[in-house]
Design a protein around this motif. Structure first.
Motif, mmCIF file in Angstrom:
data_model
loop_
_atom_site.group_PDB
_atom_site.id
_atom_site.type_symbol
_atom_site.label_atom_id
_atom_site.label_comp_id
_atom_site.label_asym_id
_atom_site.label_seq_id
_atom_site.Cartn_x
_atom_site.Cartn_y
_atom_site.Cartn_z
ATOM 1 N N UNK A 86 34.666 30.002 3.297
ATOM 2 C CA UNK A 86 34.489 30.010 1.819
ATOM 3 C C UNK A 86 35.808 30.294 1.094
ATOM 4 N N UNK A 87 35.827 29.758 -0.102
ATOM 5 C CA UNK A 87 36.922 30.171 -0.961
ATOM 6 C C UNK A 87 35.934 30.542 -2.313
ATOM 7 N N UNK A 88 36.467 31.944 -3.010
ATOM 8 C CA UNK A 88 35.613 31.997 -4.082
ATOM 9 C C UNK A 88 35.684 30.827 -5.101
ATOM 10 N N UNK A 89 34.606 30.777 -5.811
ATOM 11 C CA UNK A 89 34.272 29.683 -6.662
ATOM 12 C C UNK A 89 34.344 28.348 -6.185
ATOM 13 N N UNK A 90 34.558 27.956 -4.996
ATOM 14 C CA UNK A 90 34.581 26.674 -4.446
ATOM 15 C C UNK A 90 33.529 26.474 -3.034
ATOM 16 N N UNK A 91 32.833 27.503 -2.919
ATOM 17 C CA UNK A 91 31.901 27.214 -1.708
ATOM 18 C C UNK A 91 32.413 26.990 -0.253
ATOM 19 N N UNK A 92 31.854 26.094 0.254
ATOM 20 C CA UNK A 92 32.394 25.854 1.787
ATOM 21 C C UNK A 92 33.680 24.985 1.701
ATOM 22 N N UNK A 93 34.658 25.774 2.164
ATOM 23 C CA UNK A 93 35.877 24.914 2.003
ATOM 24 C C UNK A 93 36.763 24.918 3.587
ATOM 25 N N UNK A 145 30.669 39.332 7.866
ATOM 26 C CA UNK A 145 31.863 38.893 7.193
ATOM 27 C C UNK A 145 33.052 38.791 7.978
ATOM 28 N N UNK A 146 33.966 37.945 7.547
ATOM 29 C CA UNK A 146 35.215 38.150 8.235
ATOM 30 C C UNK A 146 36.125 38.076 6.486
ATOM 31 N N UNK A 147 36.907 38.907 6.196
ATOM 32 C CA UNK A 147 37.505 38.934 4.928
ATOM 33 C C UNK A 147 38.568 40.114 4.880
ATOM 34 N N UNK A 148 39.310 39.634 3.876
ATOM 35 C CA UNK A 148 40.511 40.608 3.412
ATOM 36 C C UNK A 148 40.192 40.856 1.792
ATOM 37 N N UNK A 149 41.214 40.864 1.153
ATOM 38 C CA UNK A 149 40.985 41.559 -0.455
ATOM 39 C C UNK A 149 40.356 40.504 -1.179
ATOM 40 N N UNK A 150 40.229 39.290 -0.822
ATOM 41 C CA UNK A 150 39.660 38.136 -1.349
ATOM 42 C C UNK A 150 38.319 37.656 -0.946
ATOM 43 N N UNK A 151 37.250 38.386 -1.529
ATOM 44 C CA UNK A 151 36.043 38.076 -1.061
ATOM 45 C C UNK A 151 34.929 38.112 -2.165
ATOM 46 N N UNK A 152 34.424 37.105 -2.389
ATOM 47 C CA UNK A 152 33.346 36.858 -3.511
ATOM 48 C C UNK A 152 32.326 35.663 -3.258
ATOM 49 N N UNK A 153 31.319 35.958 -2.634
ATOM 50 C CA UNK A 153 30.202 35.019 -2.170
ATOM 51 C C UNK A 153 29.468 34.538 -3.251
ATOM 52 N N UNK A 154 29.821 34.870 -4.381
ATOM 53 C CA UNK A 154 28.704 34.596 -5.652
ATOM 54 C C UNK A 154 28.733 33.144 -5.837
ATOM 55 N N UNK A 155 27.516 32.900 -5.672
ATOM 56 C CA UNK A 155 27.430 31.088 -5.743
ATOM 57 C C UNK A 155 27.552 30.303 -4.632
ATOM 58 N N UNK A 156 27.498 31.085 -3.484
ATOM 59 C CA UNK A 156 27.410 30.339 -2.185
ATOM 60 C C UNK A 156 25.993 29.730 -1.951
ATOM 61 N N UNK A 157 25.834 28.604 -1.351
ATOM 62 C CA UNK A 157 24.674 27.823 -1.403
ATOM 63 C C UNK A 157 24.473 27.337 0.164
ATOM 64 N N UNK A 158 23.458 27.054 0.781
ATOM 65 C CA UNK A 158 23.491 26.618 2.128
ATOM 66 C C UNK A 158 23.653 25.122 2.236
ATOM 67 N N UNK A 159 24.052 24.550 0.977
ATOM 68 C CA UNK A 159 24.376 23.091 0.832
ATOM 69 C C UNK A 159 25.531 22.548 1.931
ATOM 70 N N UNK A 160 25.239 21.900 2.905
ATOM 71 C CA UNK A 160 26.295 21.492 3.873
ATOM 72 C C UNK A 160 26.707 22.558 4.694
ATOM 73 N N UNK A 161 25.972 23.629 4.740
ATOM 74 C CA UNK A 161 26.008 24.779 6.009
ATOM 75 C C UNK A 161 25.565 24.443 7.248
ATOM 76 N N UNK A 162 26.262 24.683 8.150
ATOM 77 C CA UNK A 162 26.089 24.326 9.509
ATOM 78 C C UNK A 162 25.126 25.285 10.111
ATOM 79 N N UNK A 163 24.794 26.653 9.476
ATOM 80 C CA UNK A 163 23.867 27.352 9.987
ATOM 81 C C UNK A 163 24.640 28.761 10.569
ATOM 82 N N UNK A 164 25.993 28.585 11.136
ATOM 83 C CA UNK A 164 26.265 29.950 11.595
ATOM 84 C C UNK A 164 27.590 30.406 10.991
ATOM 85 N N UNK A 165 28.529 29.487 10.819
ATOM 86 C CA UNK A 165 29.845 29.951 10.222
ATOM 87 C C UNK A 165 30.245 29.204 8.937
#
Length: 175
Positions: A44-51, A21-41
């Motif tokens: 994310x934003x908590x609660x919003x998925x890939x943004x 991961x690359x993160x600071x104090x804001x880190x919550x991958x809960x609910x992350x799905x692979x929908x729309x994911x390129x497979x490498x990077x």
């Protein structure tokens, strides 16, 4: 940005569950799905998925559990266009890391790399390169690195995610 200097560090990074991961104090991958994911990077934003921009990122490895070799380039200016031939995957995204400390970090909160605090509180770009993920994936748990990543970070305004190269099977399985 004033005060930024180019720094390059290569170290062994521990992958757990095929990621780090690359993160600071804001880190919550809960609910992350692979929908729309390129497979490498995945920016994310908590609660919003890939943004775009994300407030943290997940980097997917082929190594399920074990070390991989990671080179981190902290840059004051954008790097040149990526050299495509040496890499299997190259993806670039915008991040806006919250003000404070941020790190390239494993699942155990360990990092061999310097703080990314100079890149927090303002937009930046991250470019992730990977090679050897398919070989690592075939092995599962590894004792010595068989996979290499290059992570470049520099200050930049927010732009769309860019997929420079997507050719390995690990990434294809994540689409």
């Amino acid at each position: 940005m004033p005060g930024l200097h180019d720094i390059t560090v290569t170290a062994s990074m521990w992958a757990s569950d095929g990621q780090y991961y690359l993160h600071g104090h804001e880190f919550d991958p809960t609910g992350f799905t692979y929908s729309g994911f390129n497979g490498l990077l995945a920016p994310l934003t908590p609660g919003n998925g890939i943004t775009t921009p994300g407030t943290f990122a997940i980097i997917l490895s082929g190594t399920e559990t074990g070390p991989l070799t990671v080179t981190l380039e902290l840059r004051a200016t954008p790097p040149p266009s990526p050299a495509l031939d040496p890499w299997d995957e190259i993806v670039e995204a915008s991040l806006h890391l919250p003000e404070g400390d941020a790190f390239l970090i494993d699942a155990h909160d360990h990092t061999p790399f310097p703080s990314l605090s100079a890149y927090t509180g303002t937009p930046c770009r991250i470019r992730a390169h990977a090679r050897g993920r398919d070989n690592a994936h075939d092995l599962g748990i590894v004792e010595t690195p068989v996979e290499e990543h290059l992570i470049q970070i520099w200050p930049a305004s927010t732009t769309e995610l860019t997929e420079h190269k997507l050719t390995d099977q690990v990434g294809a399985l994540s689409h």
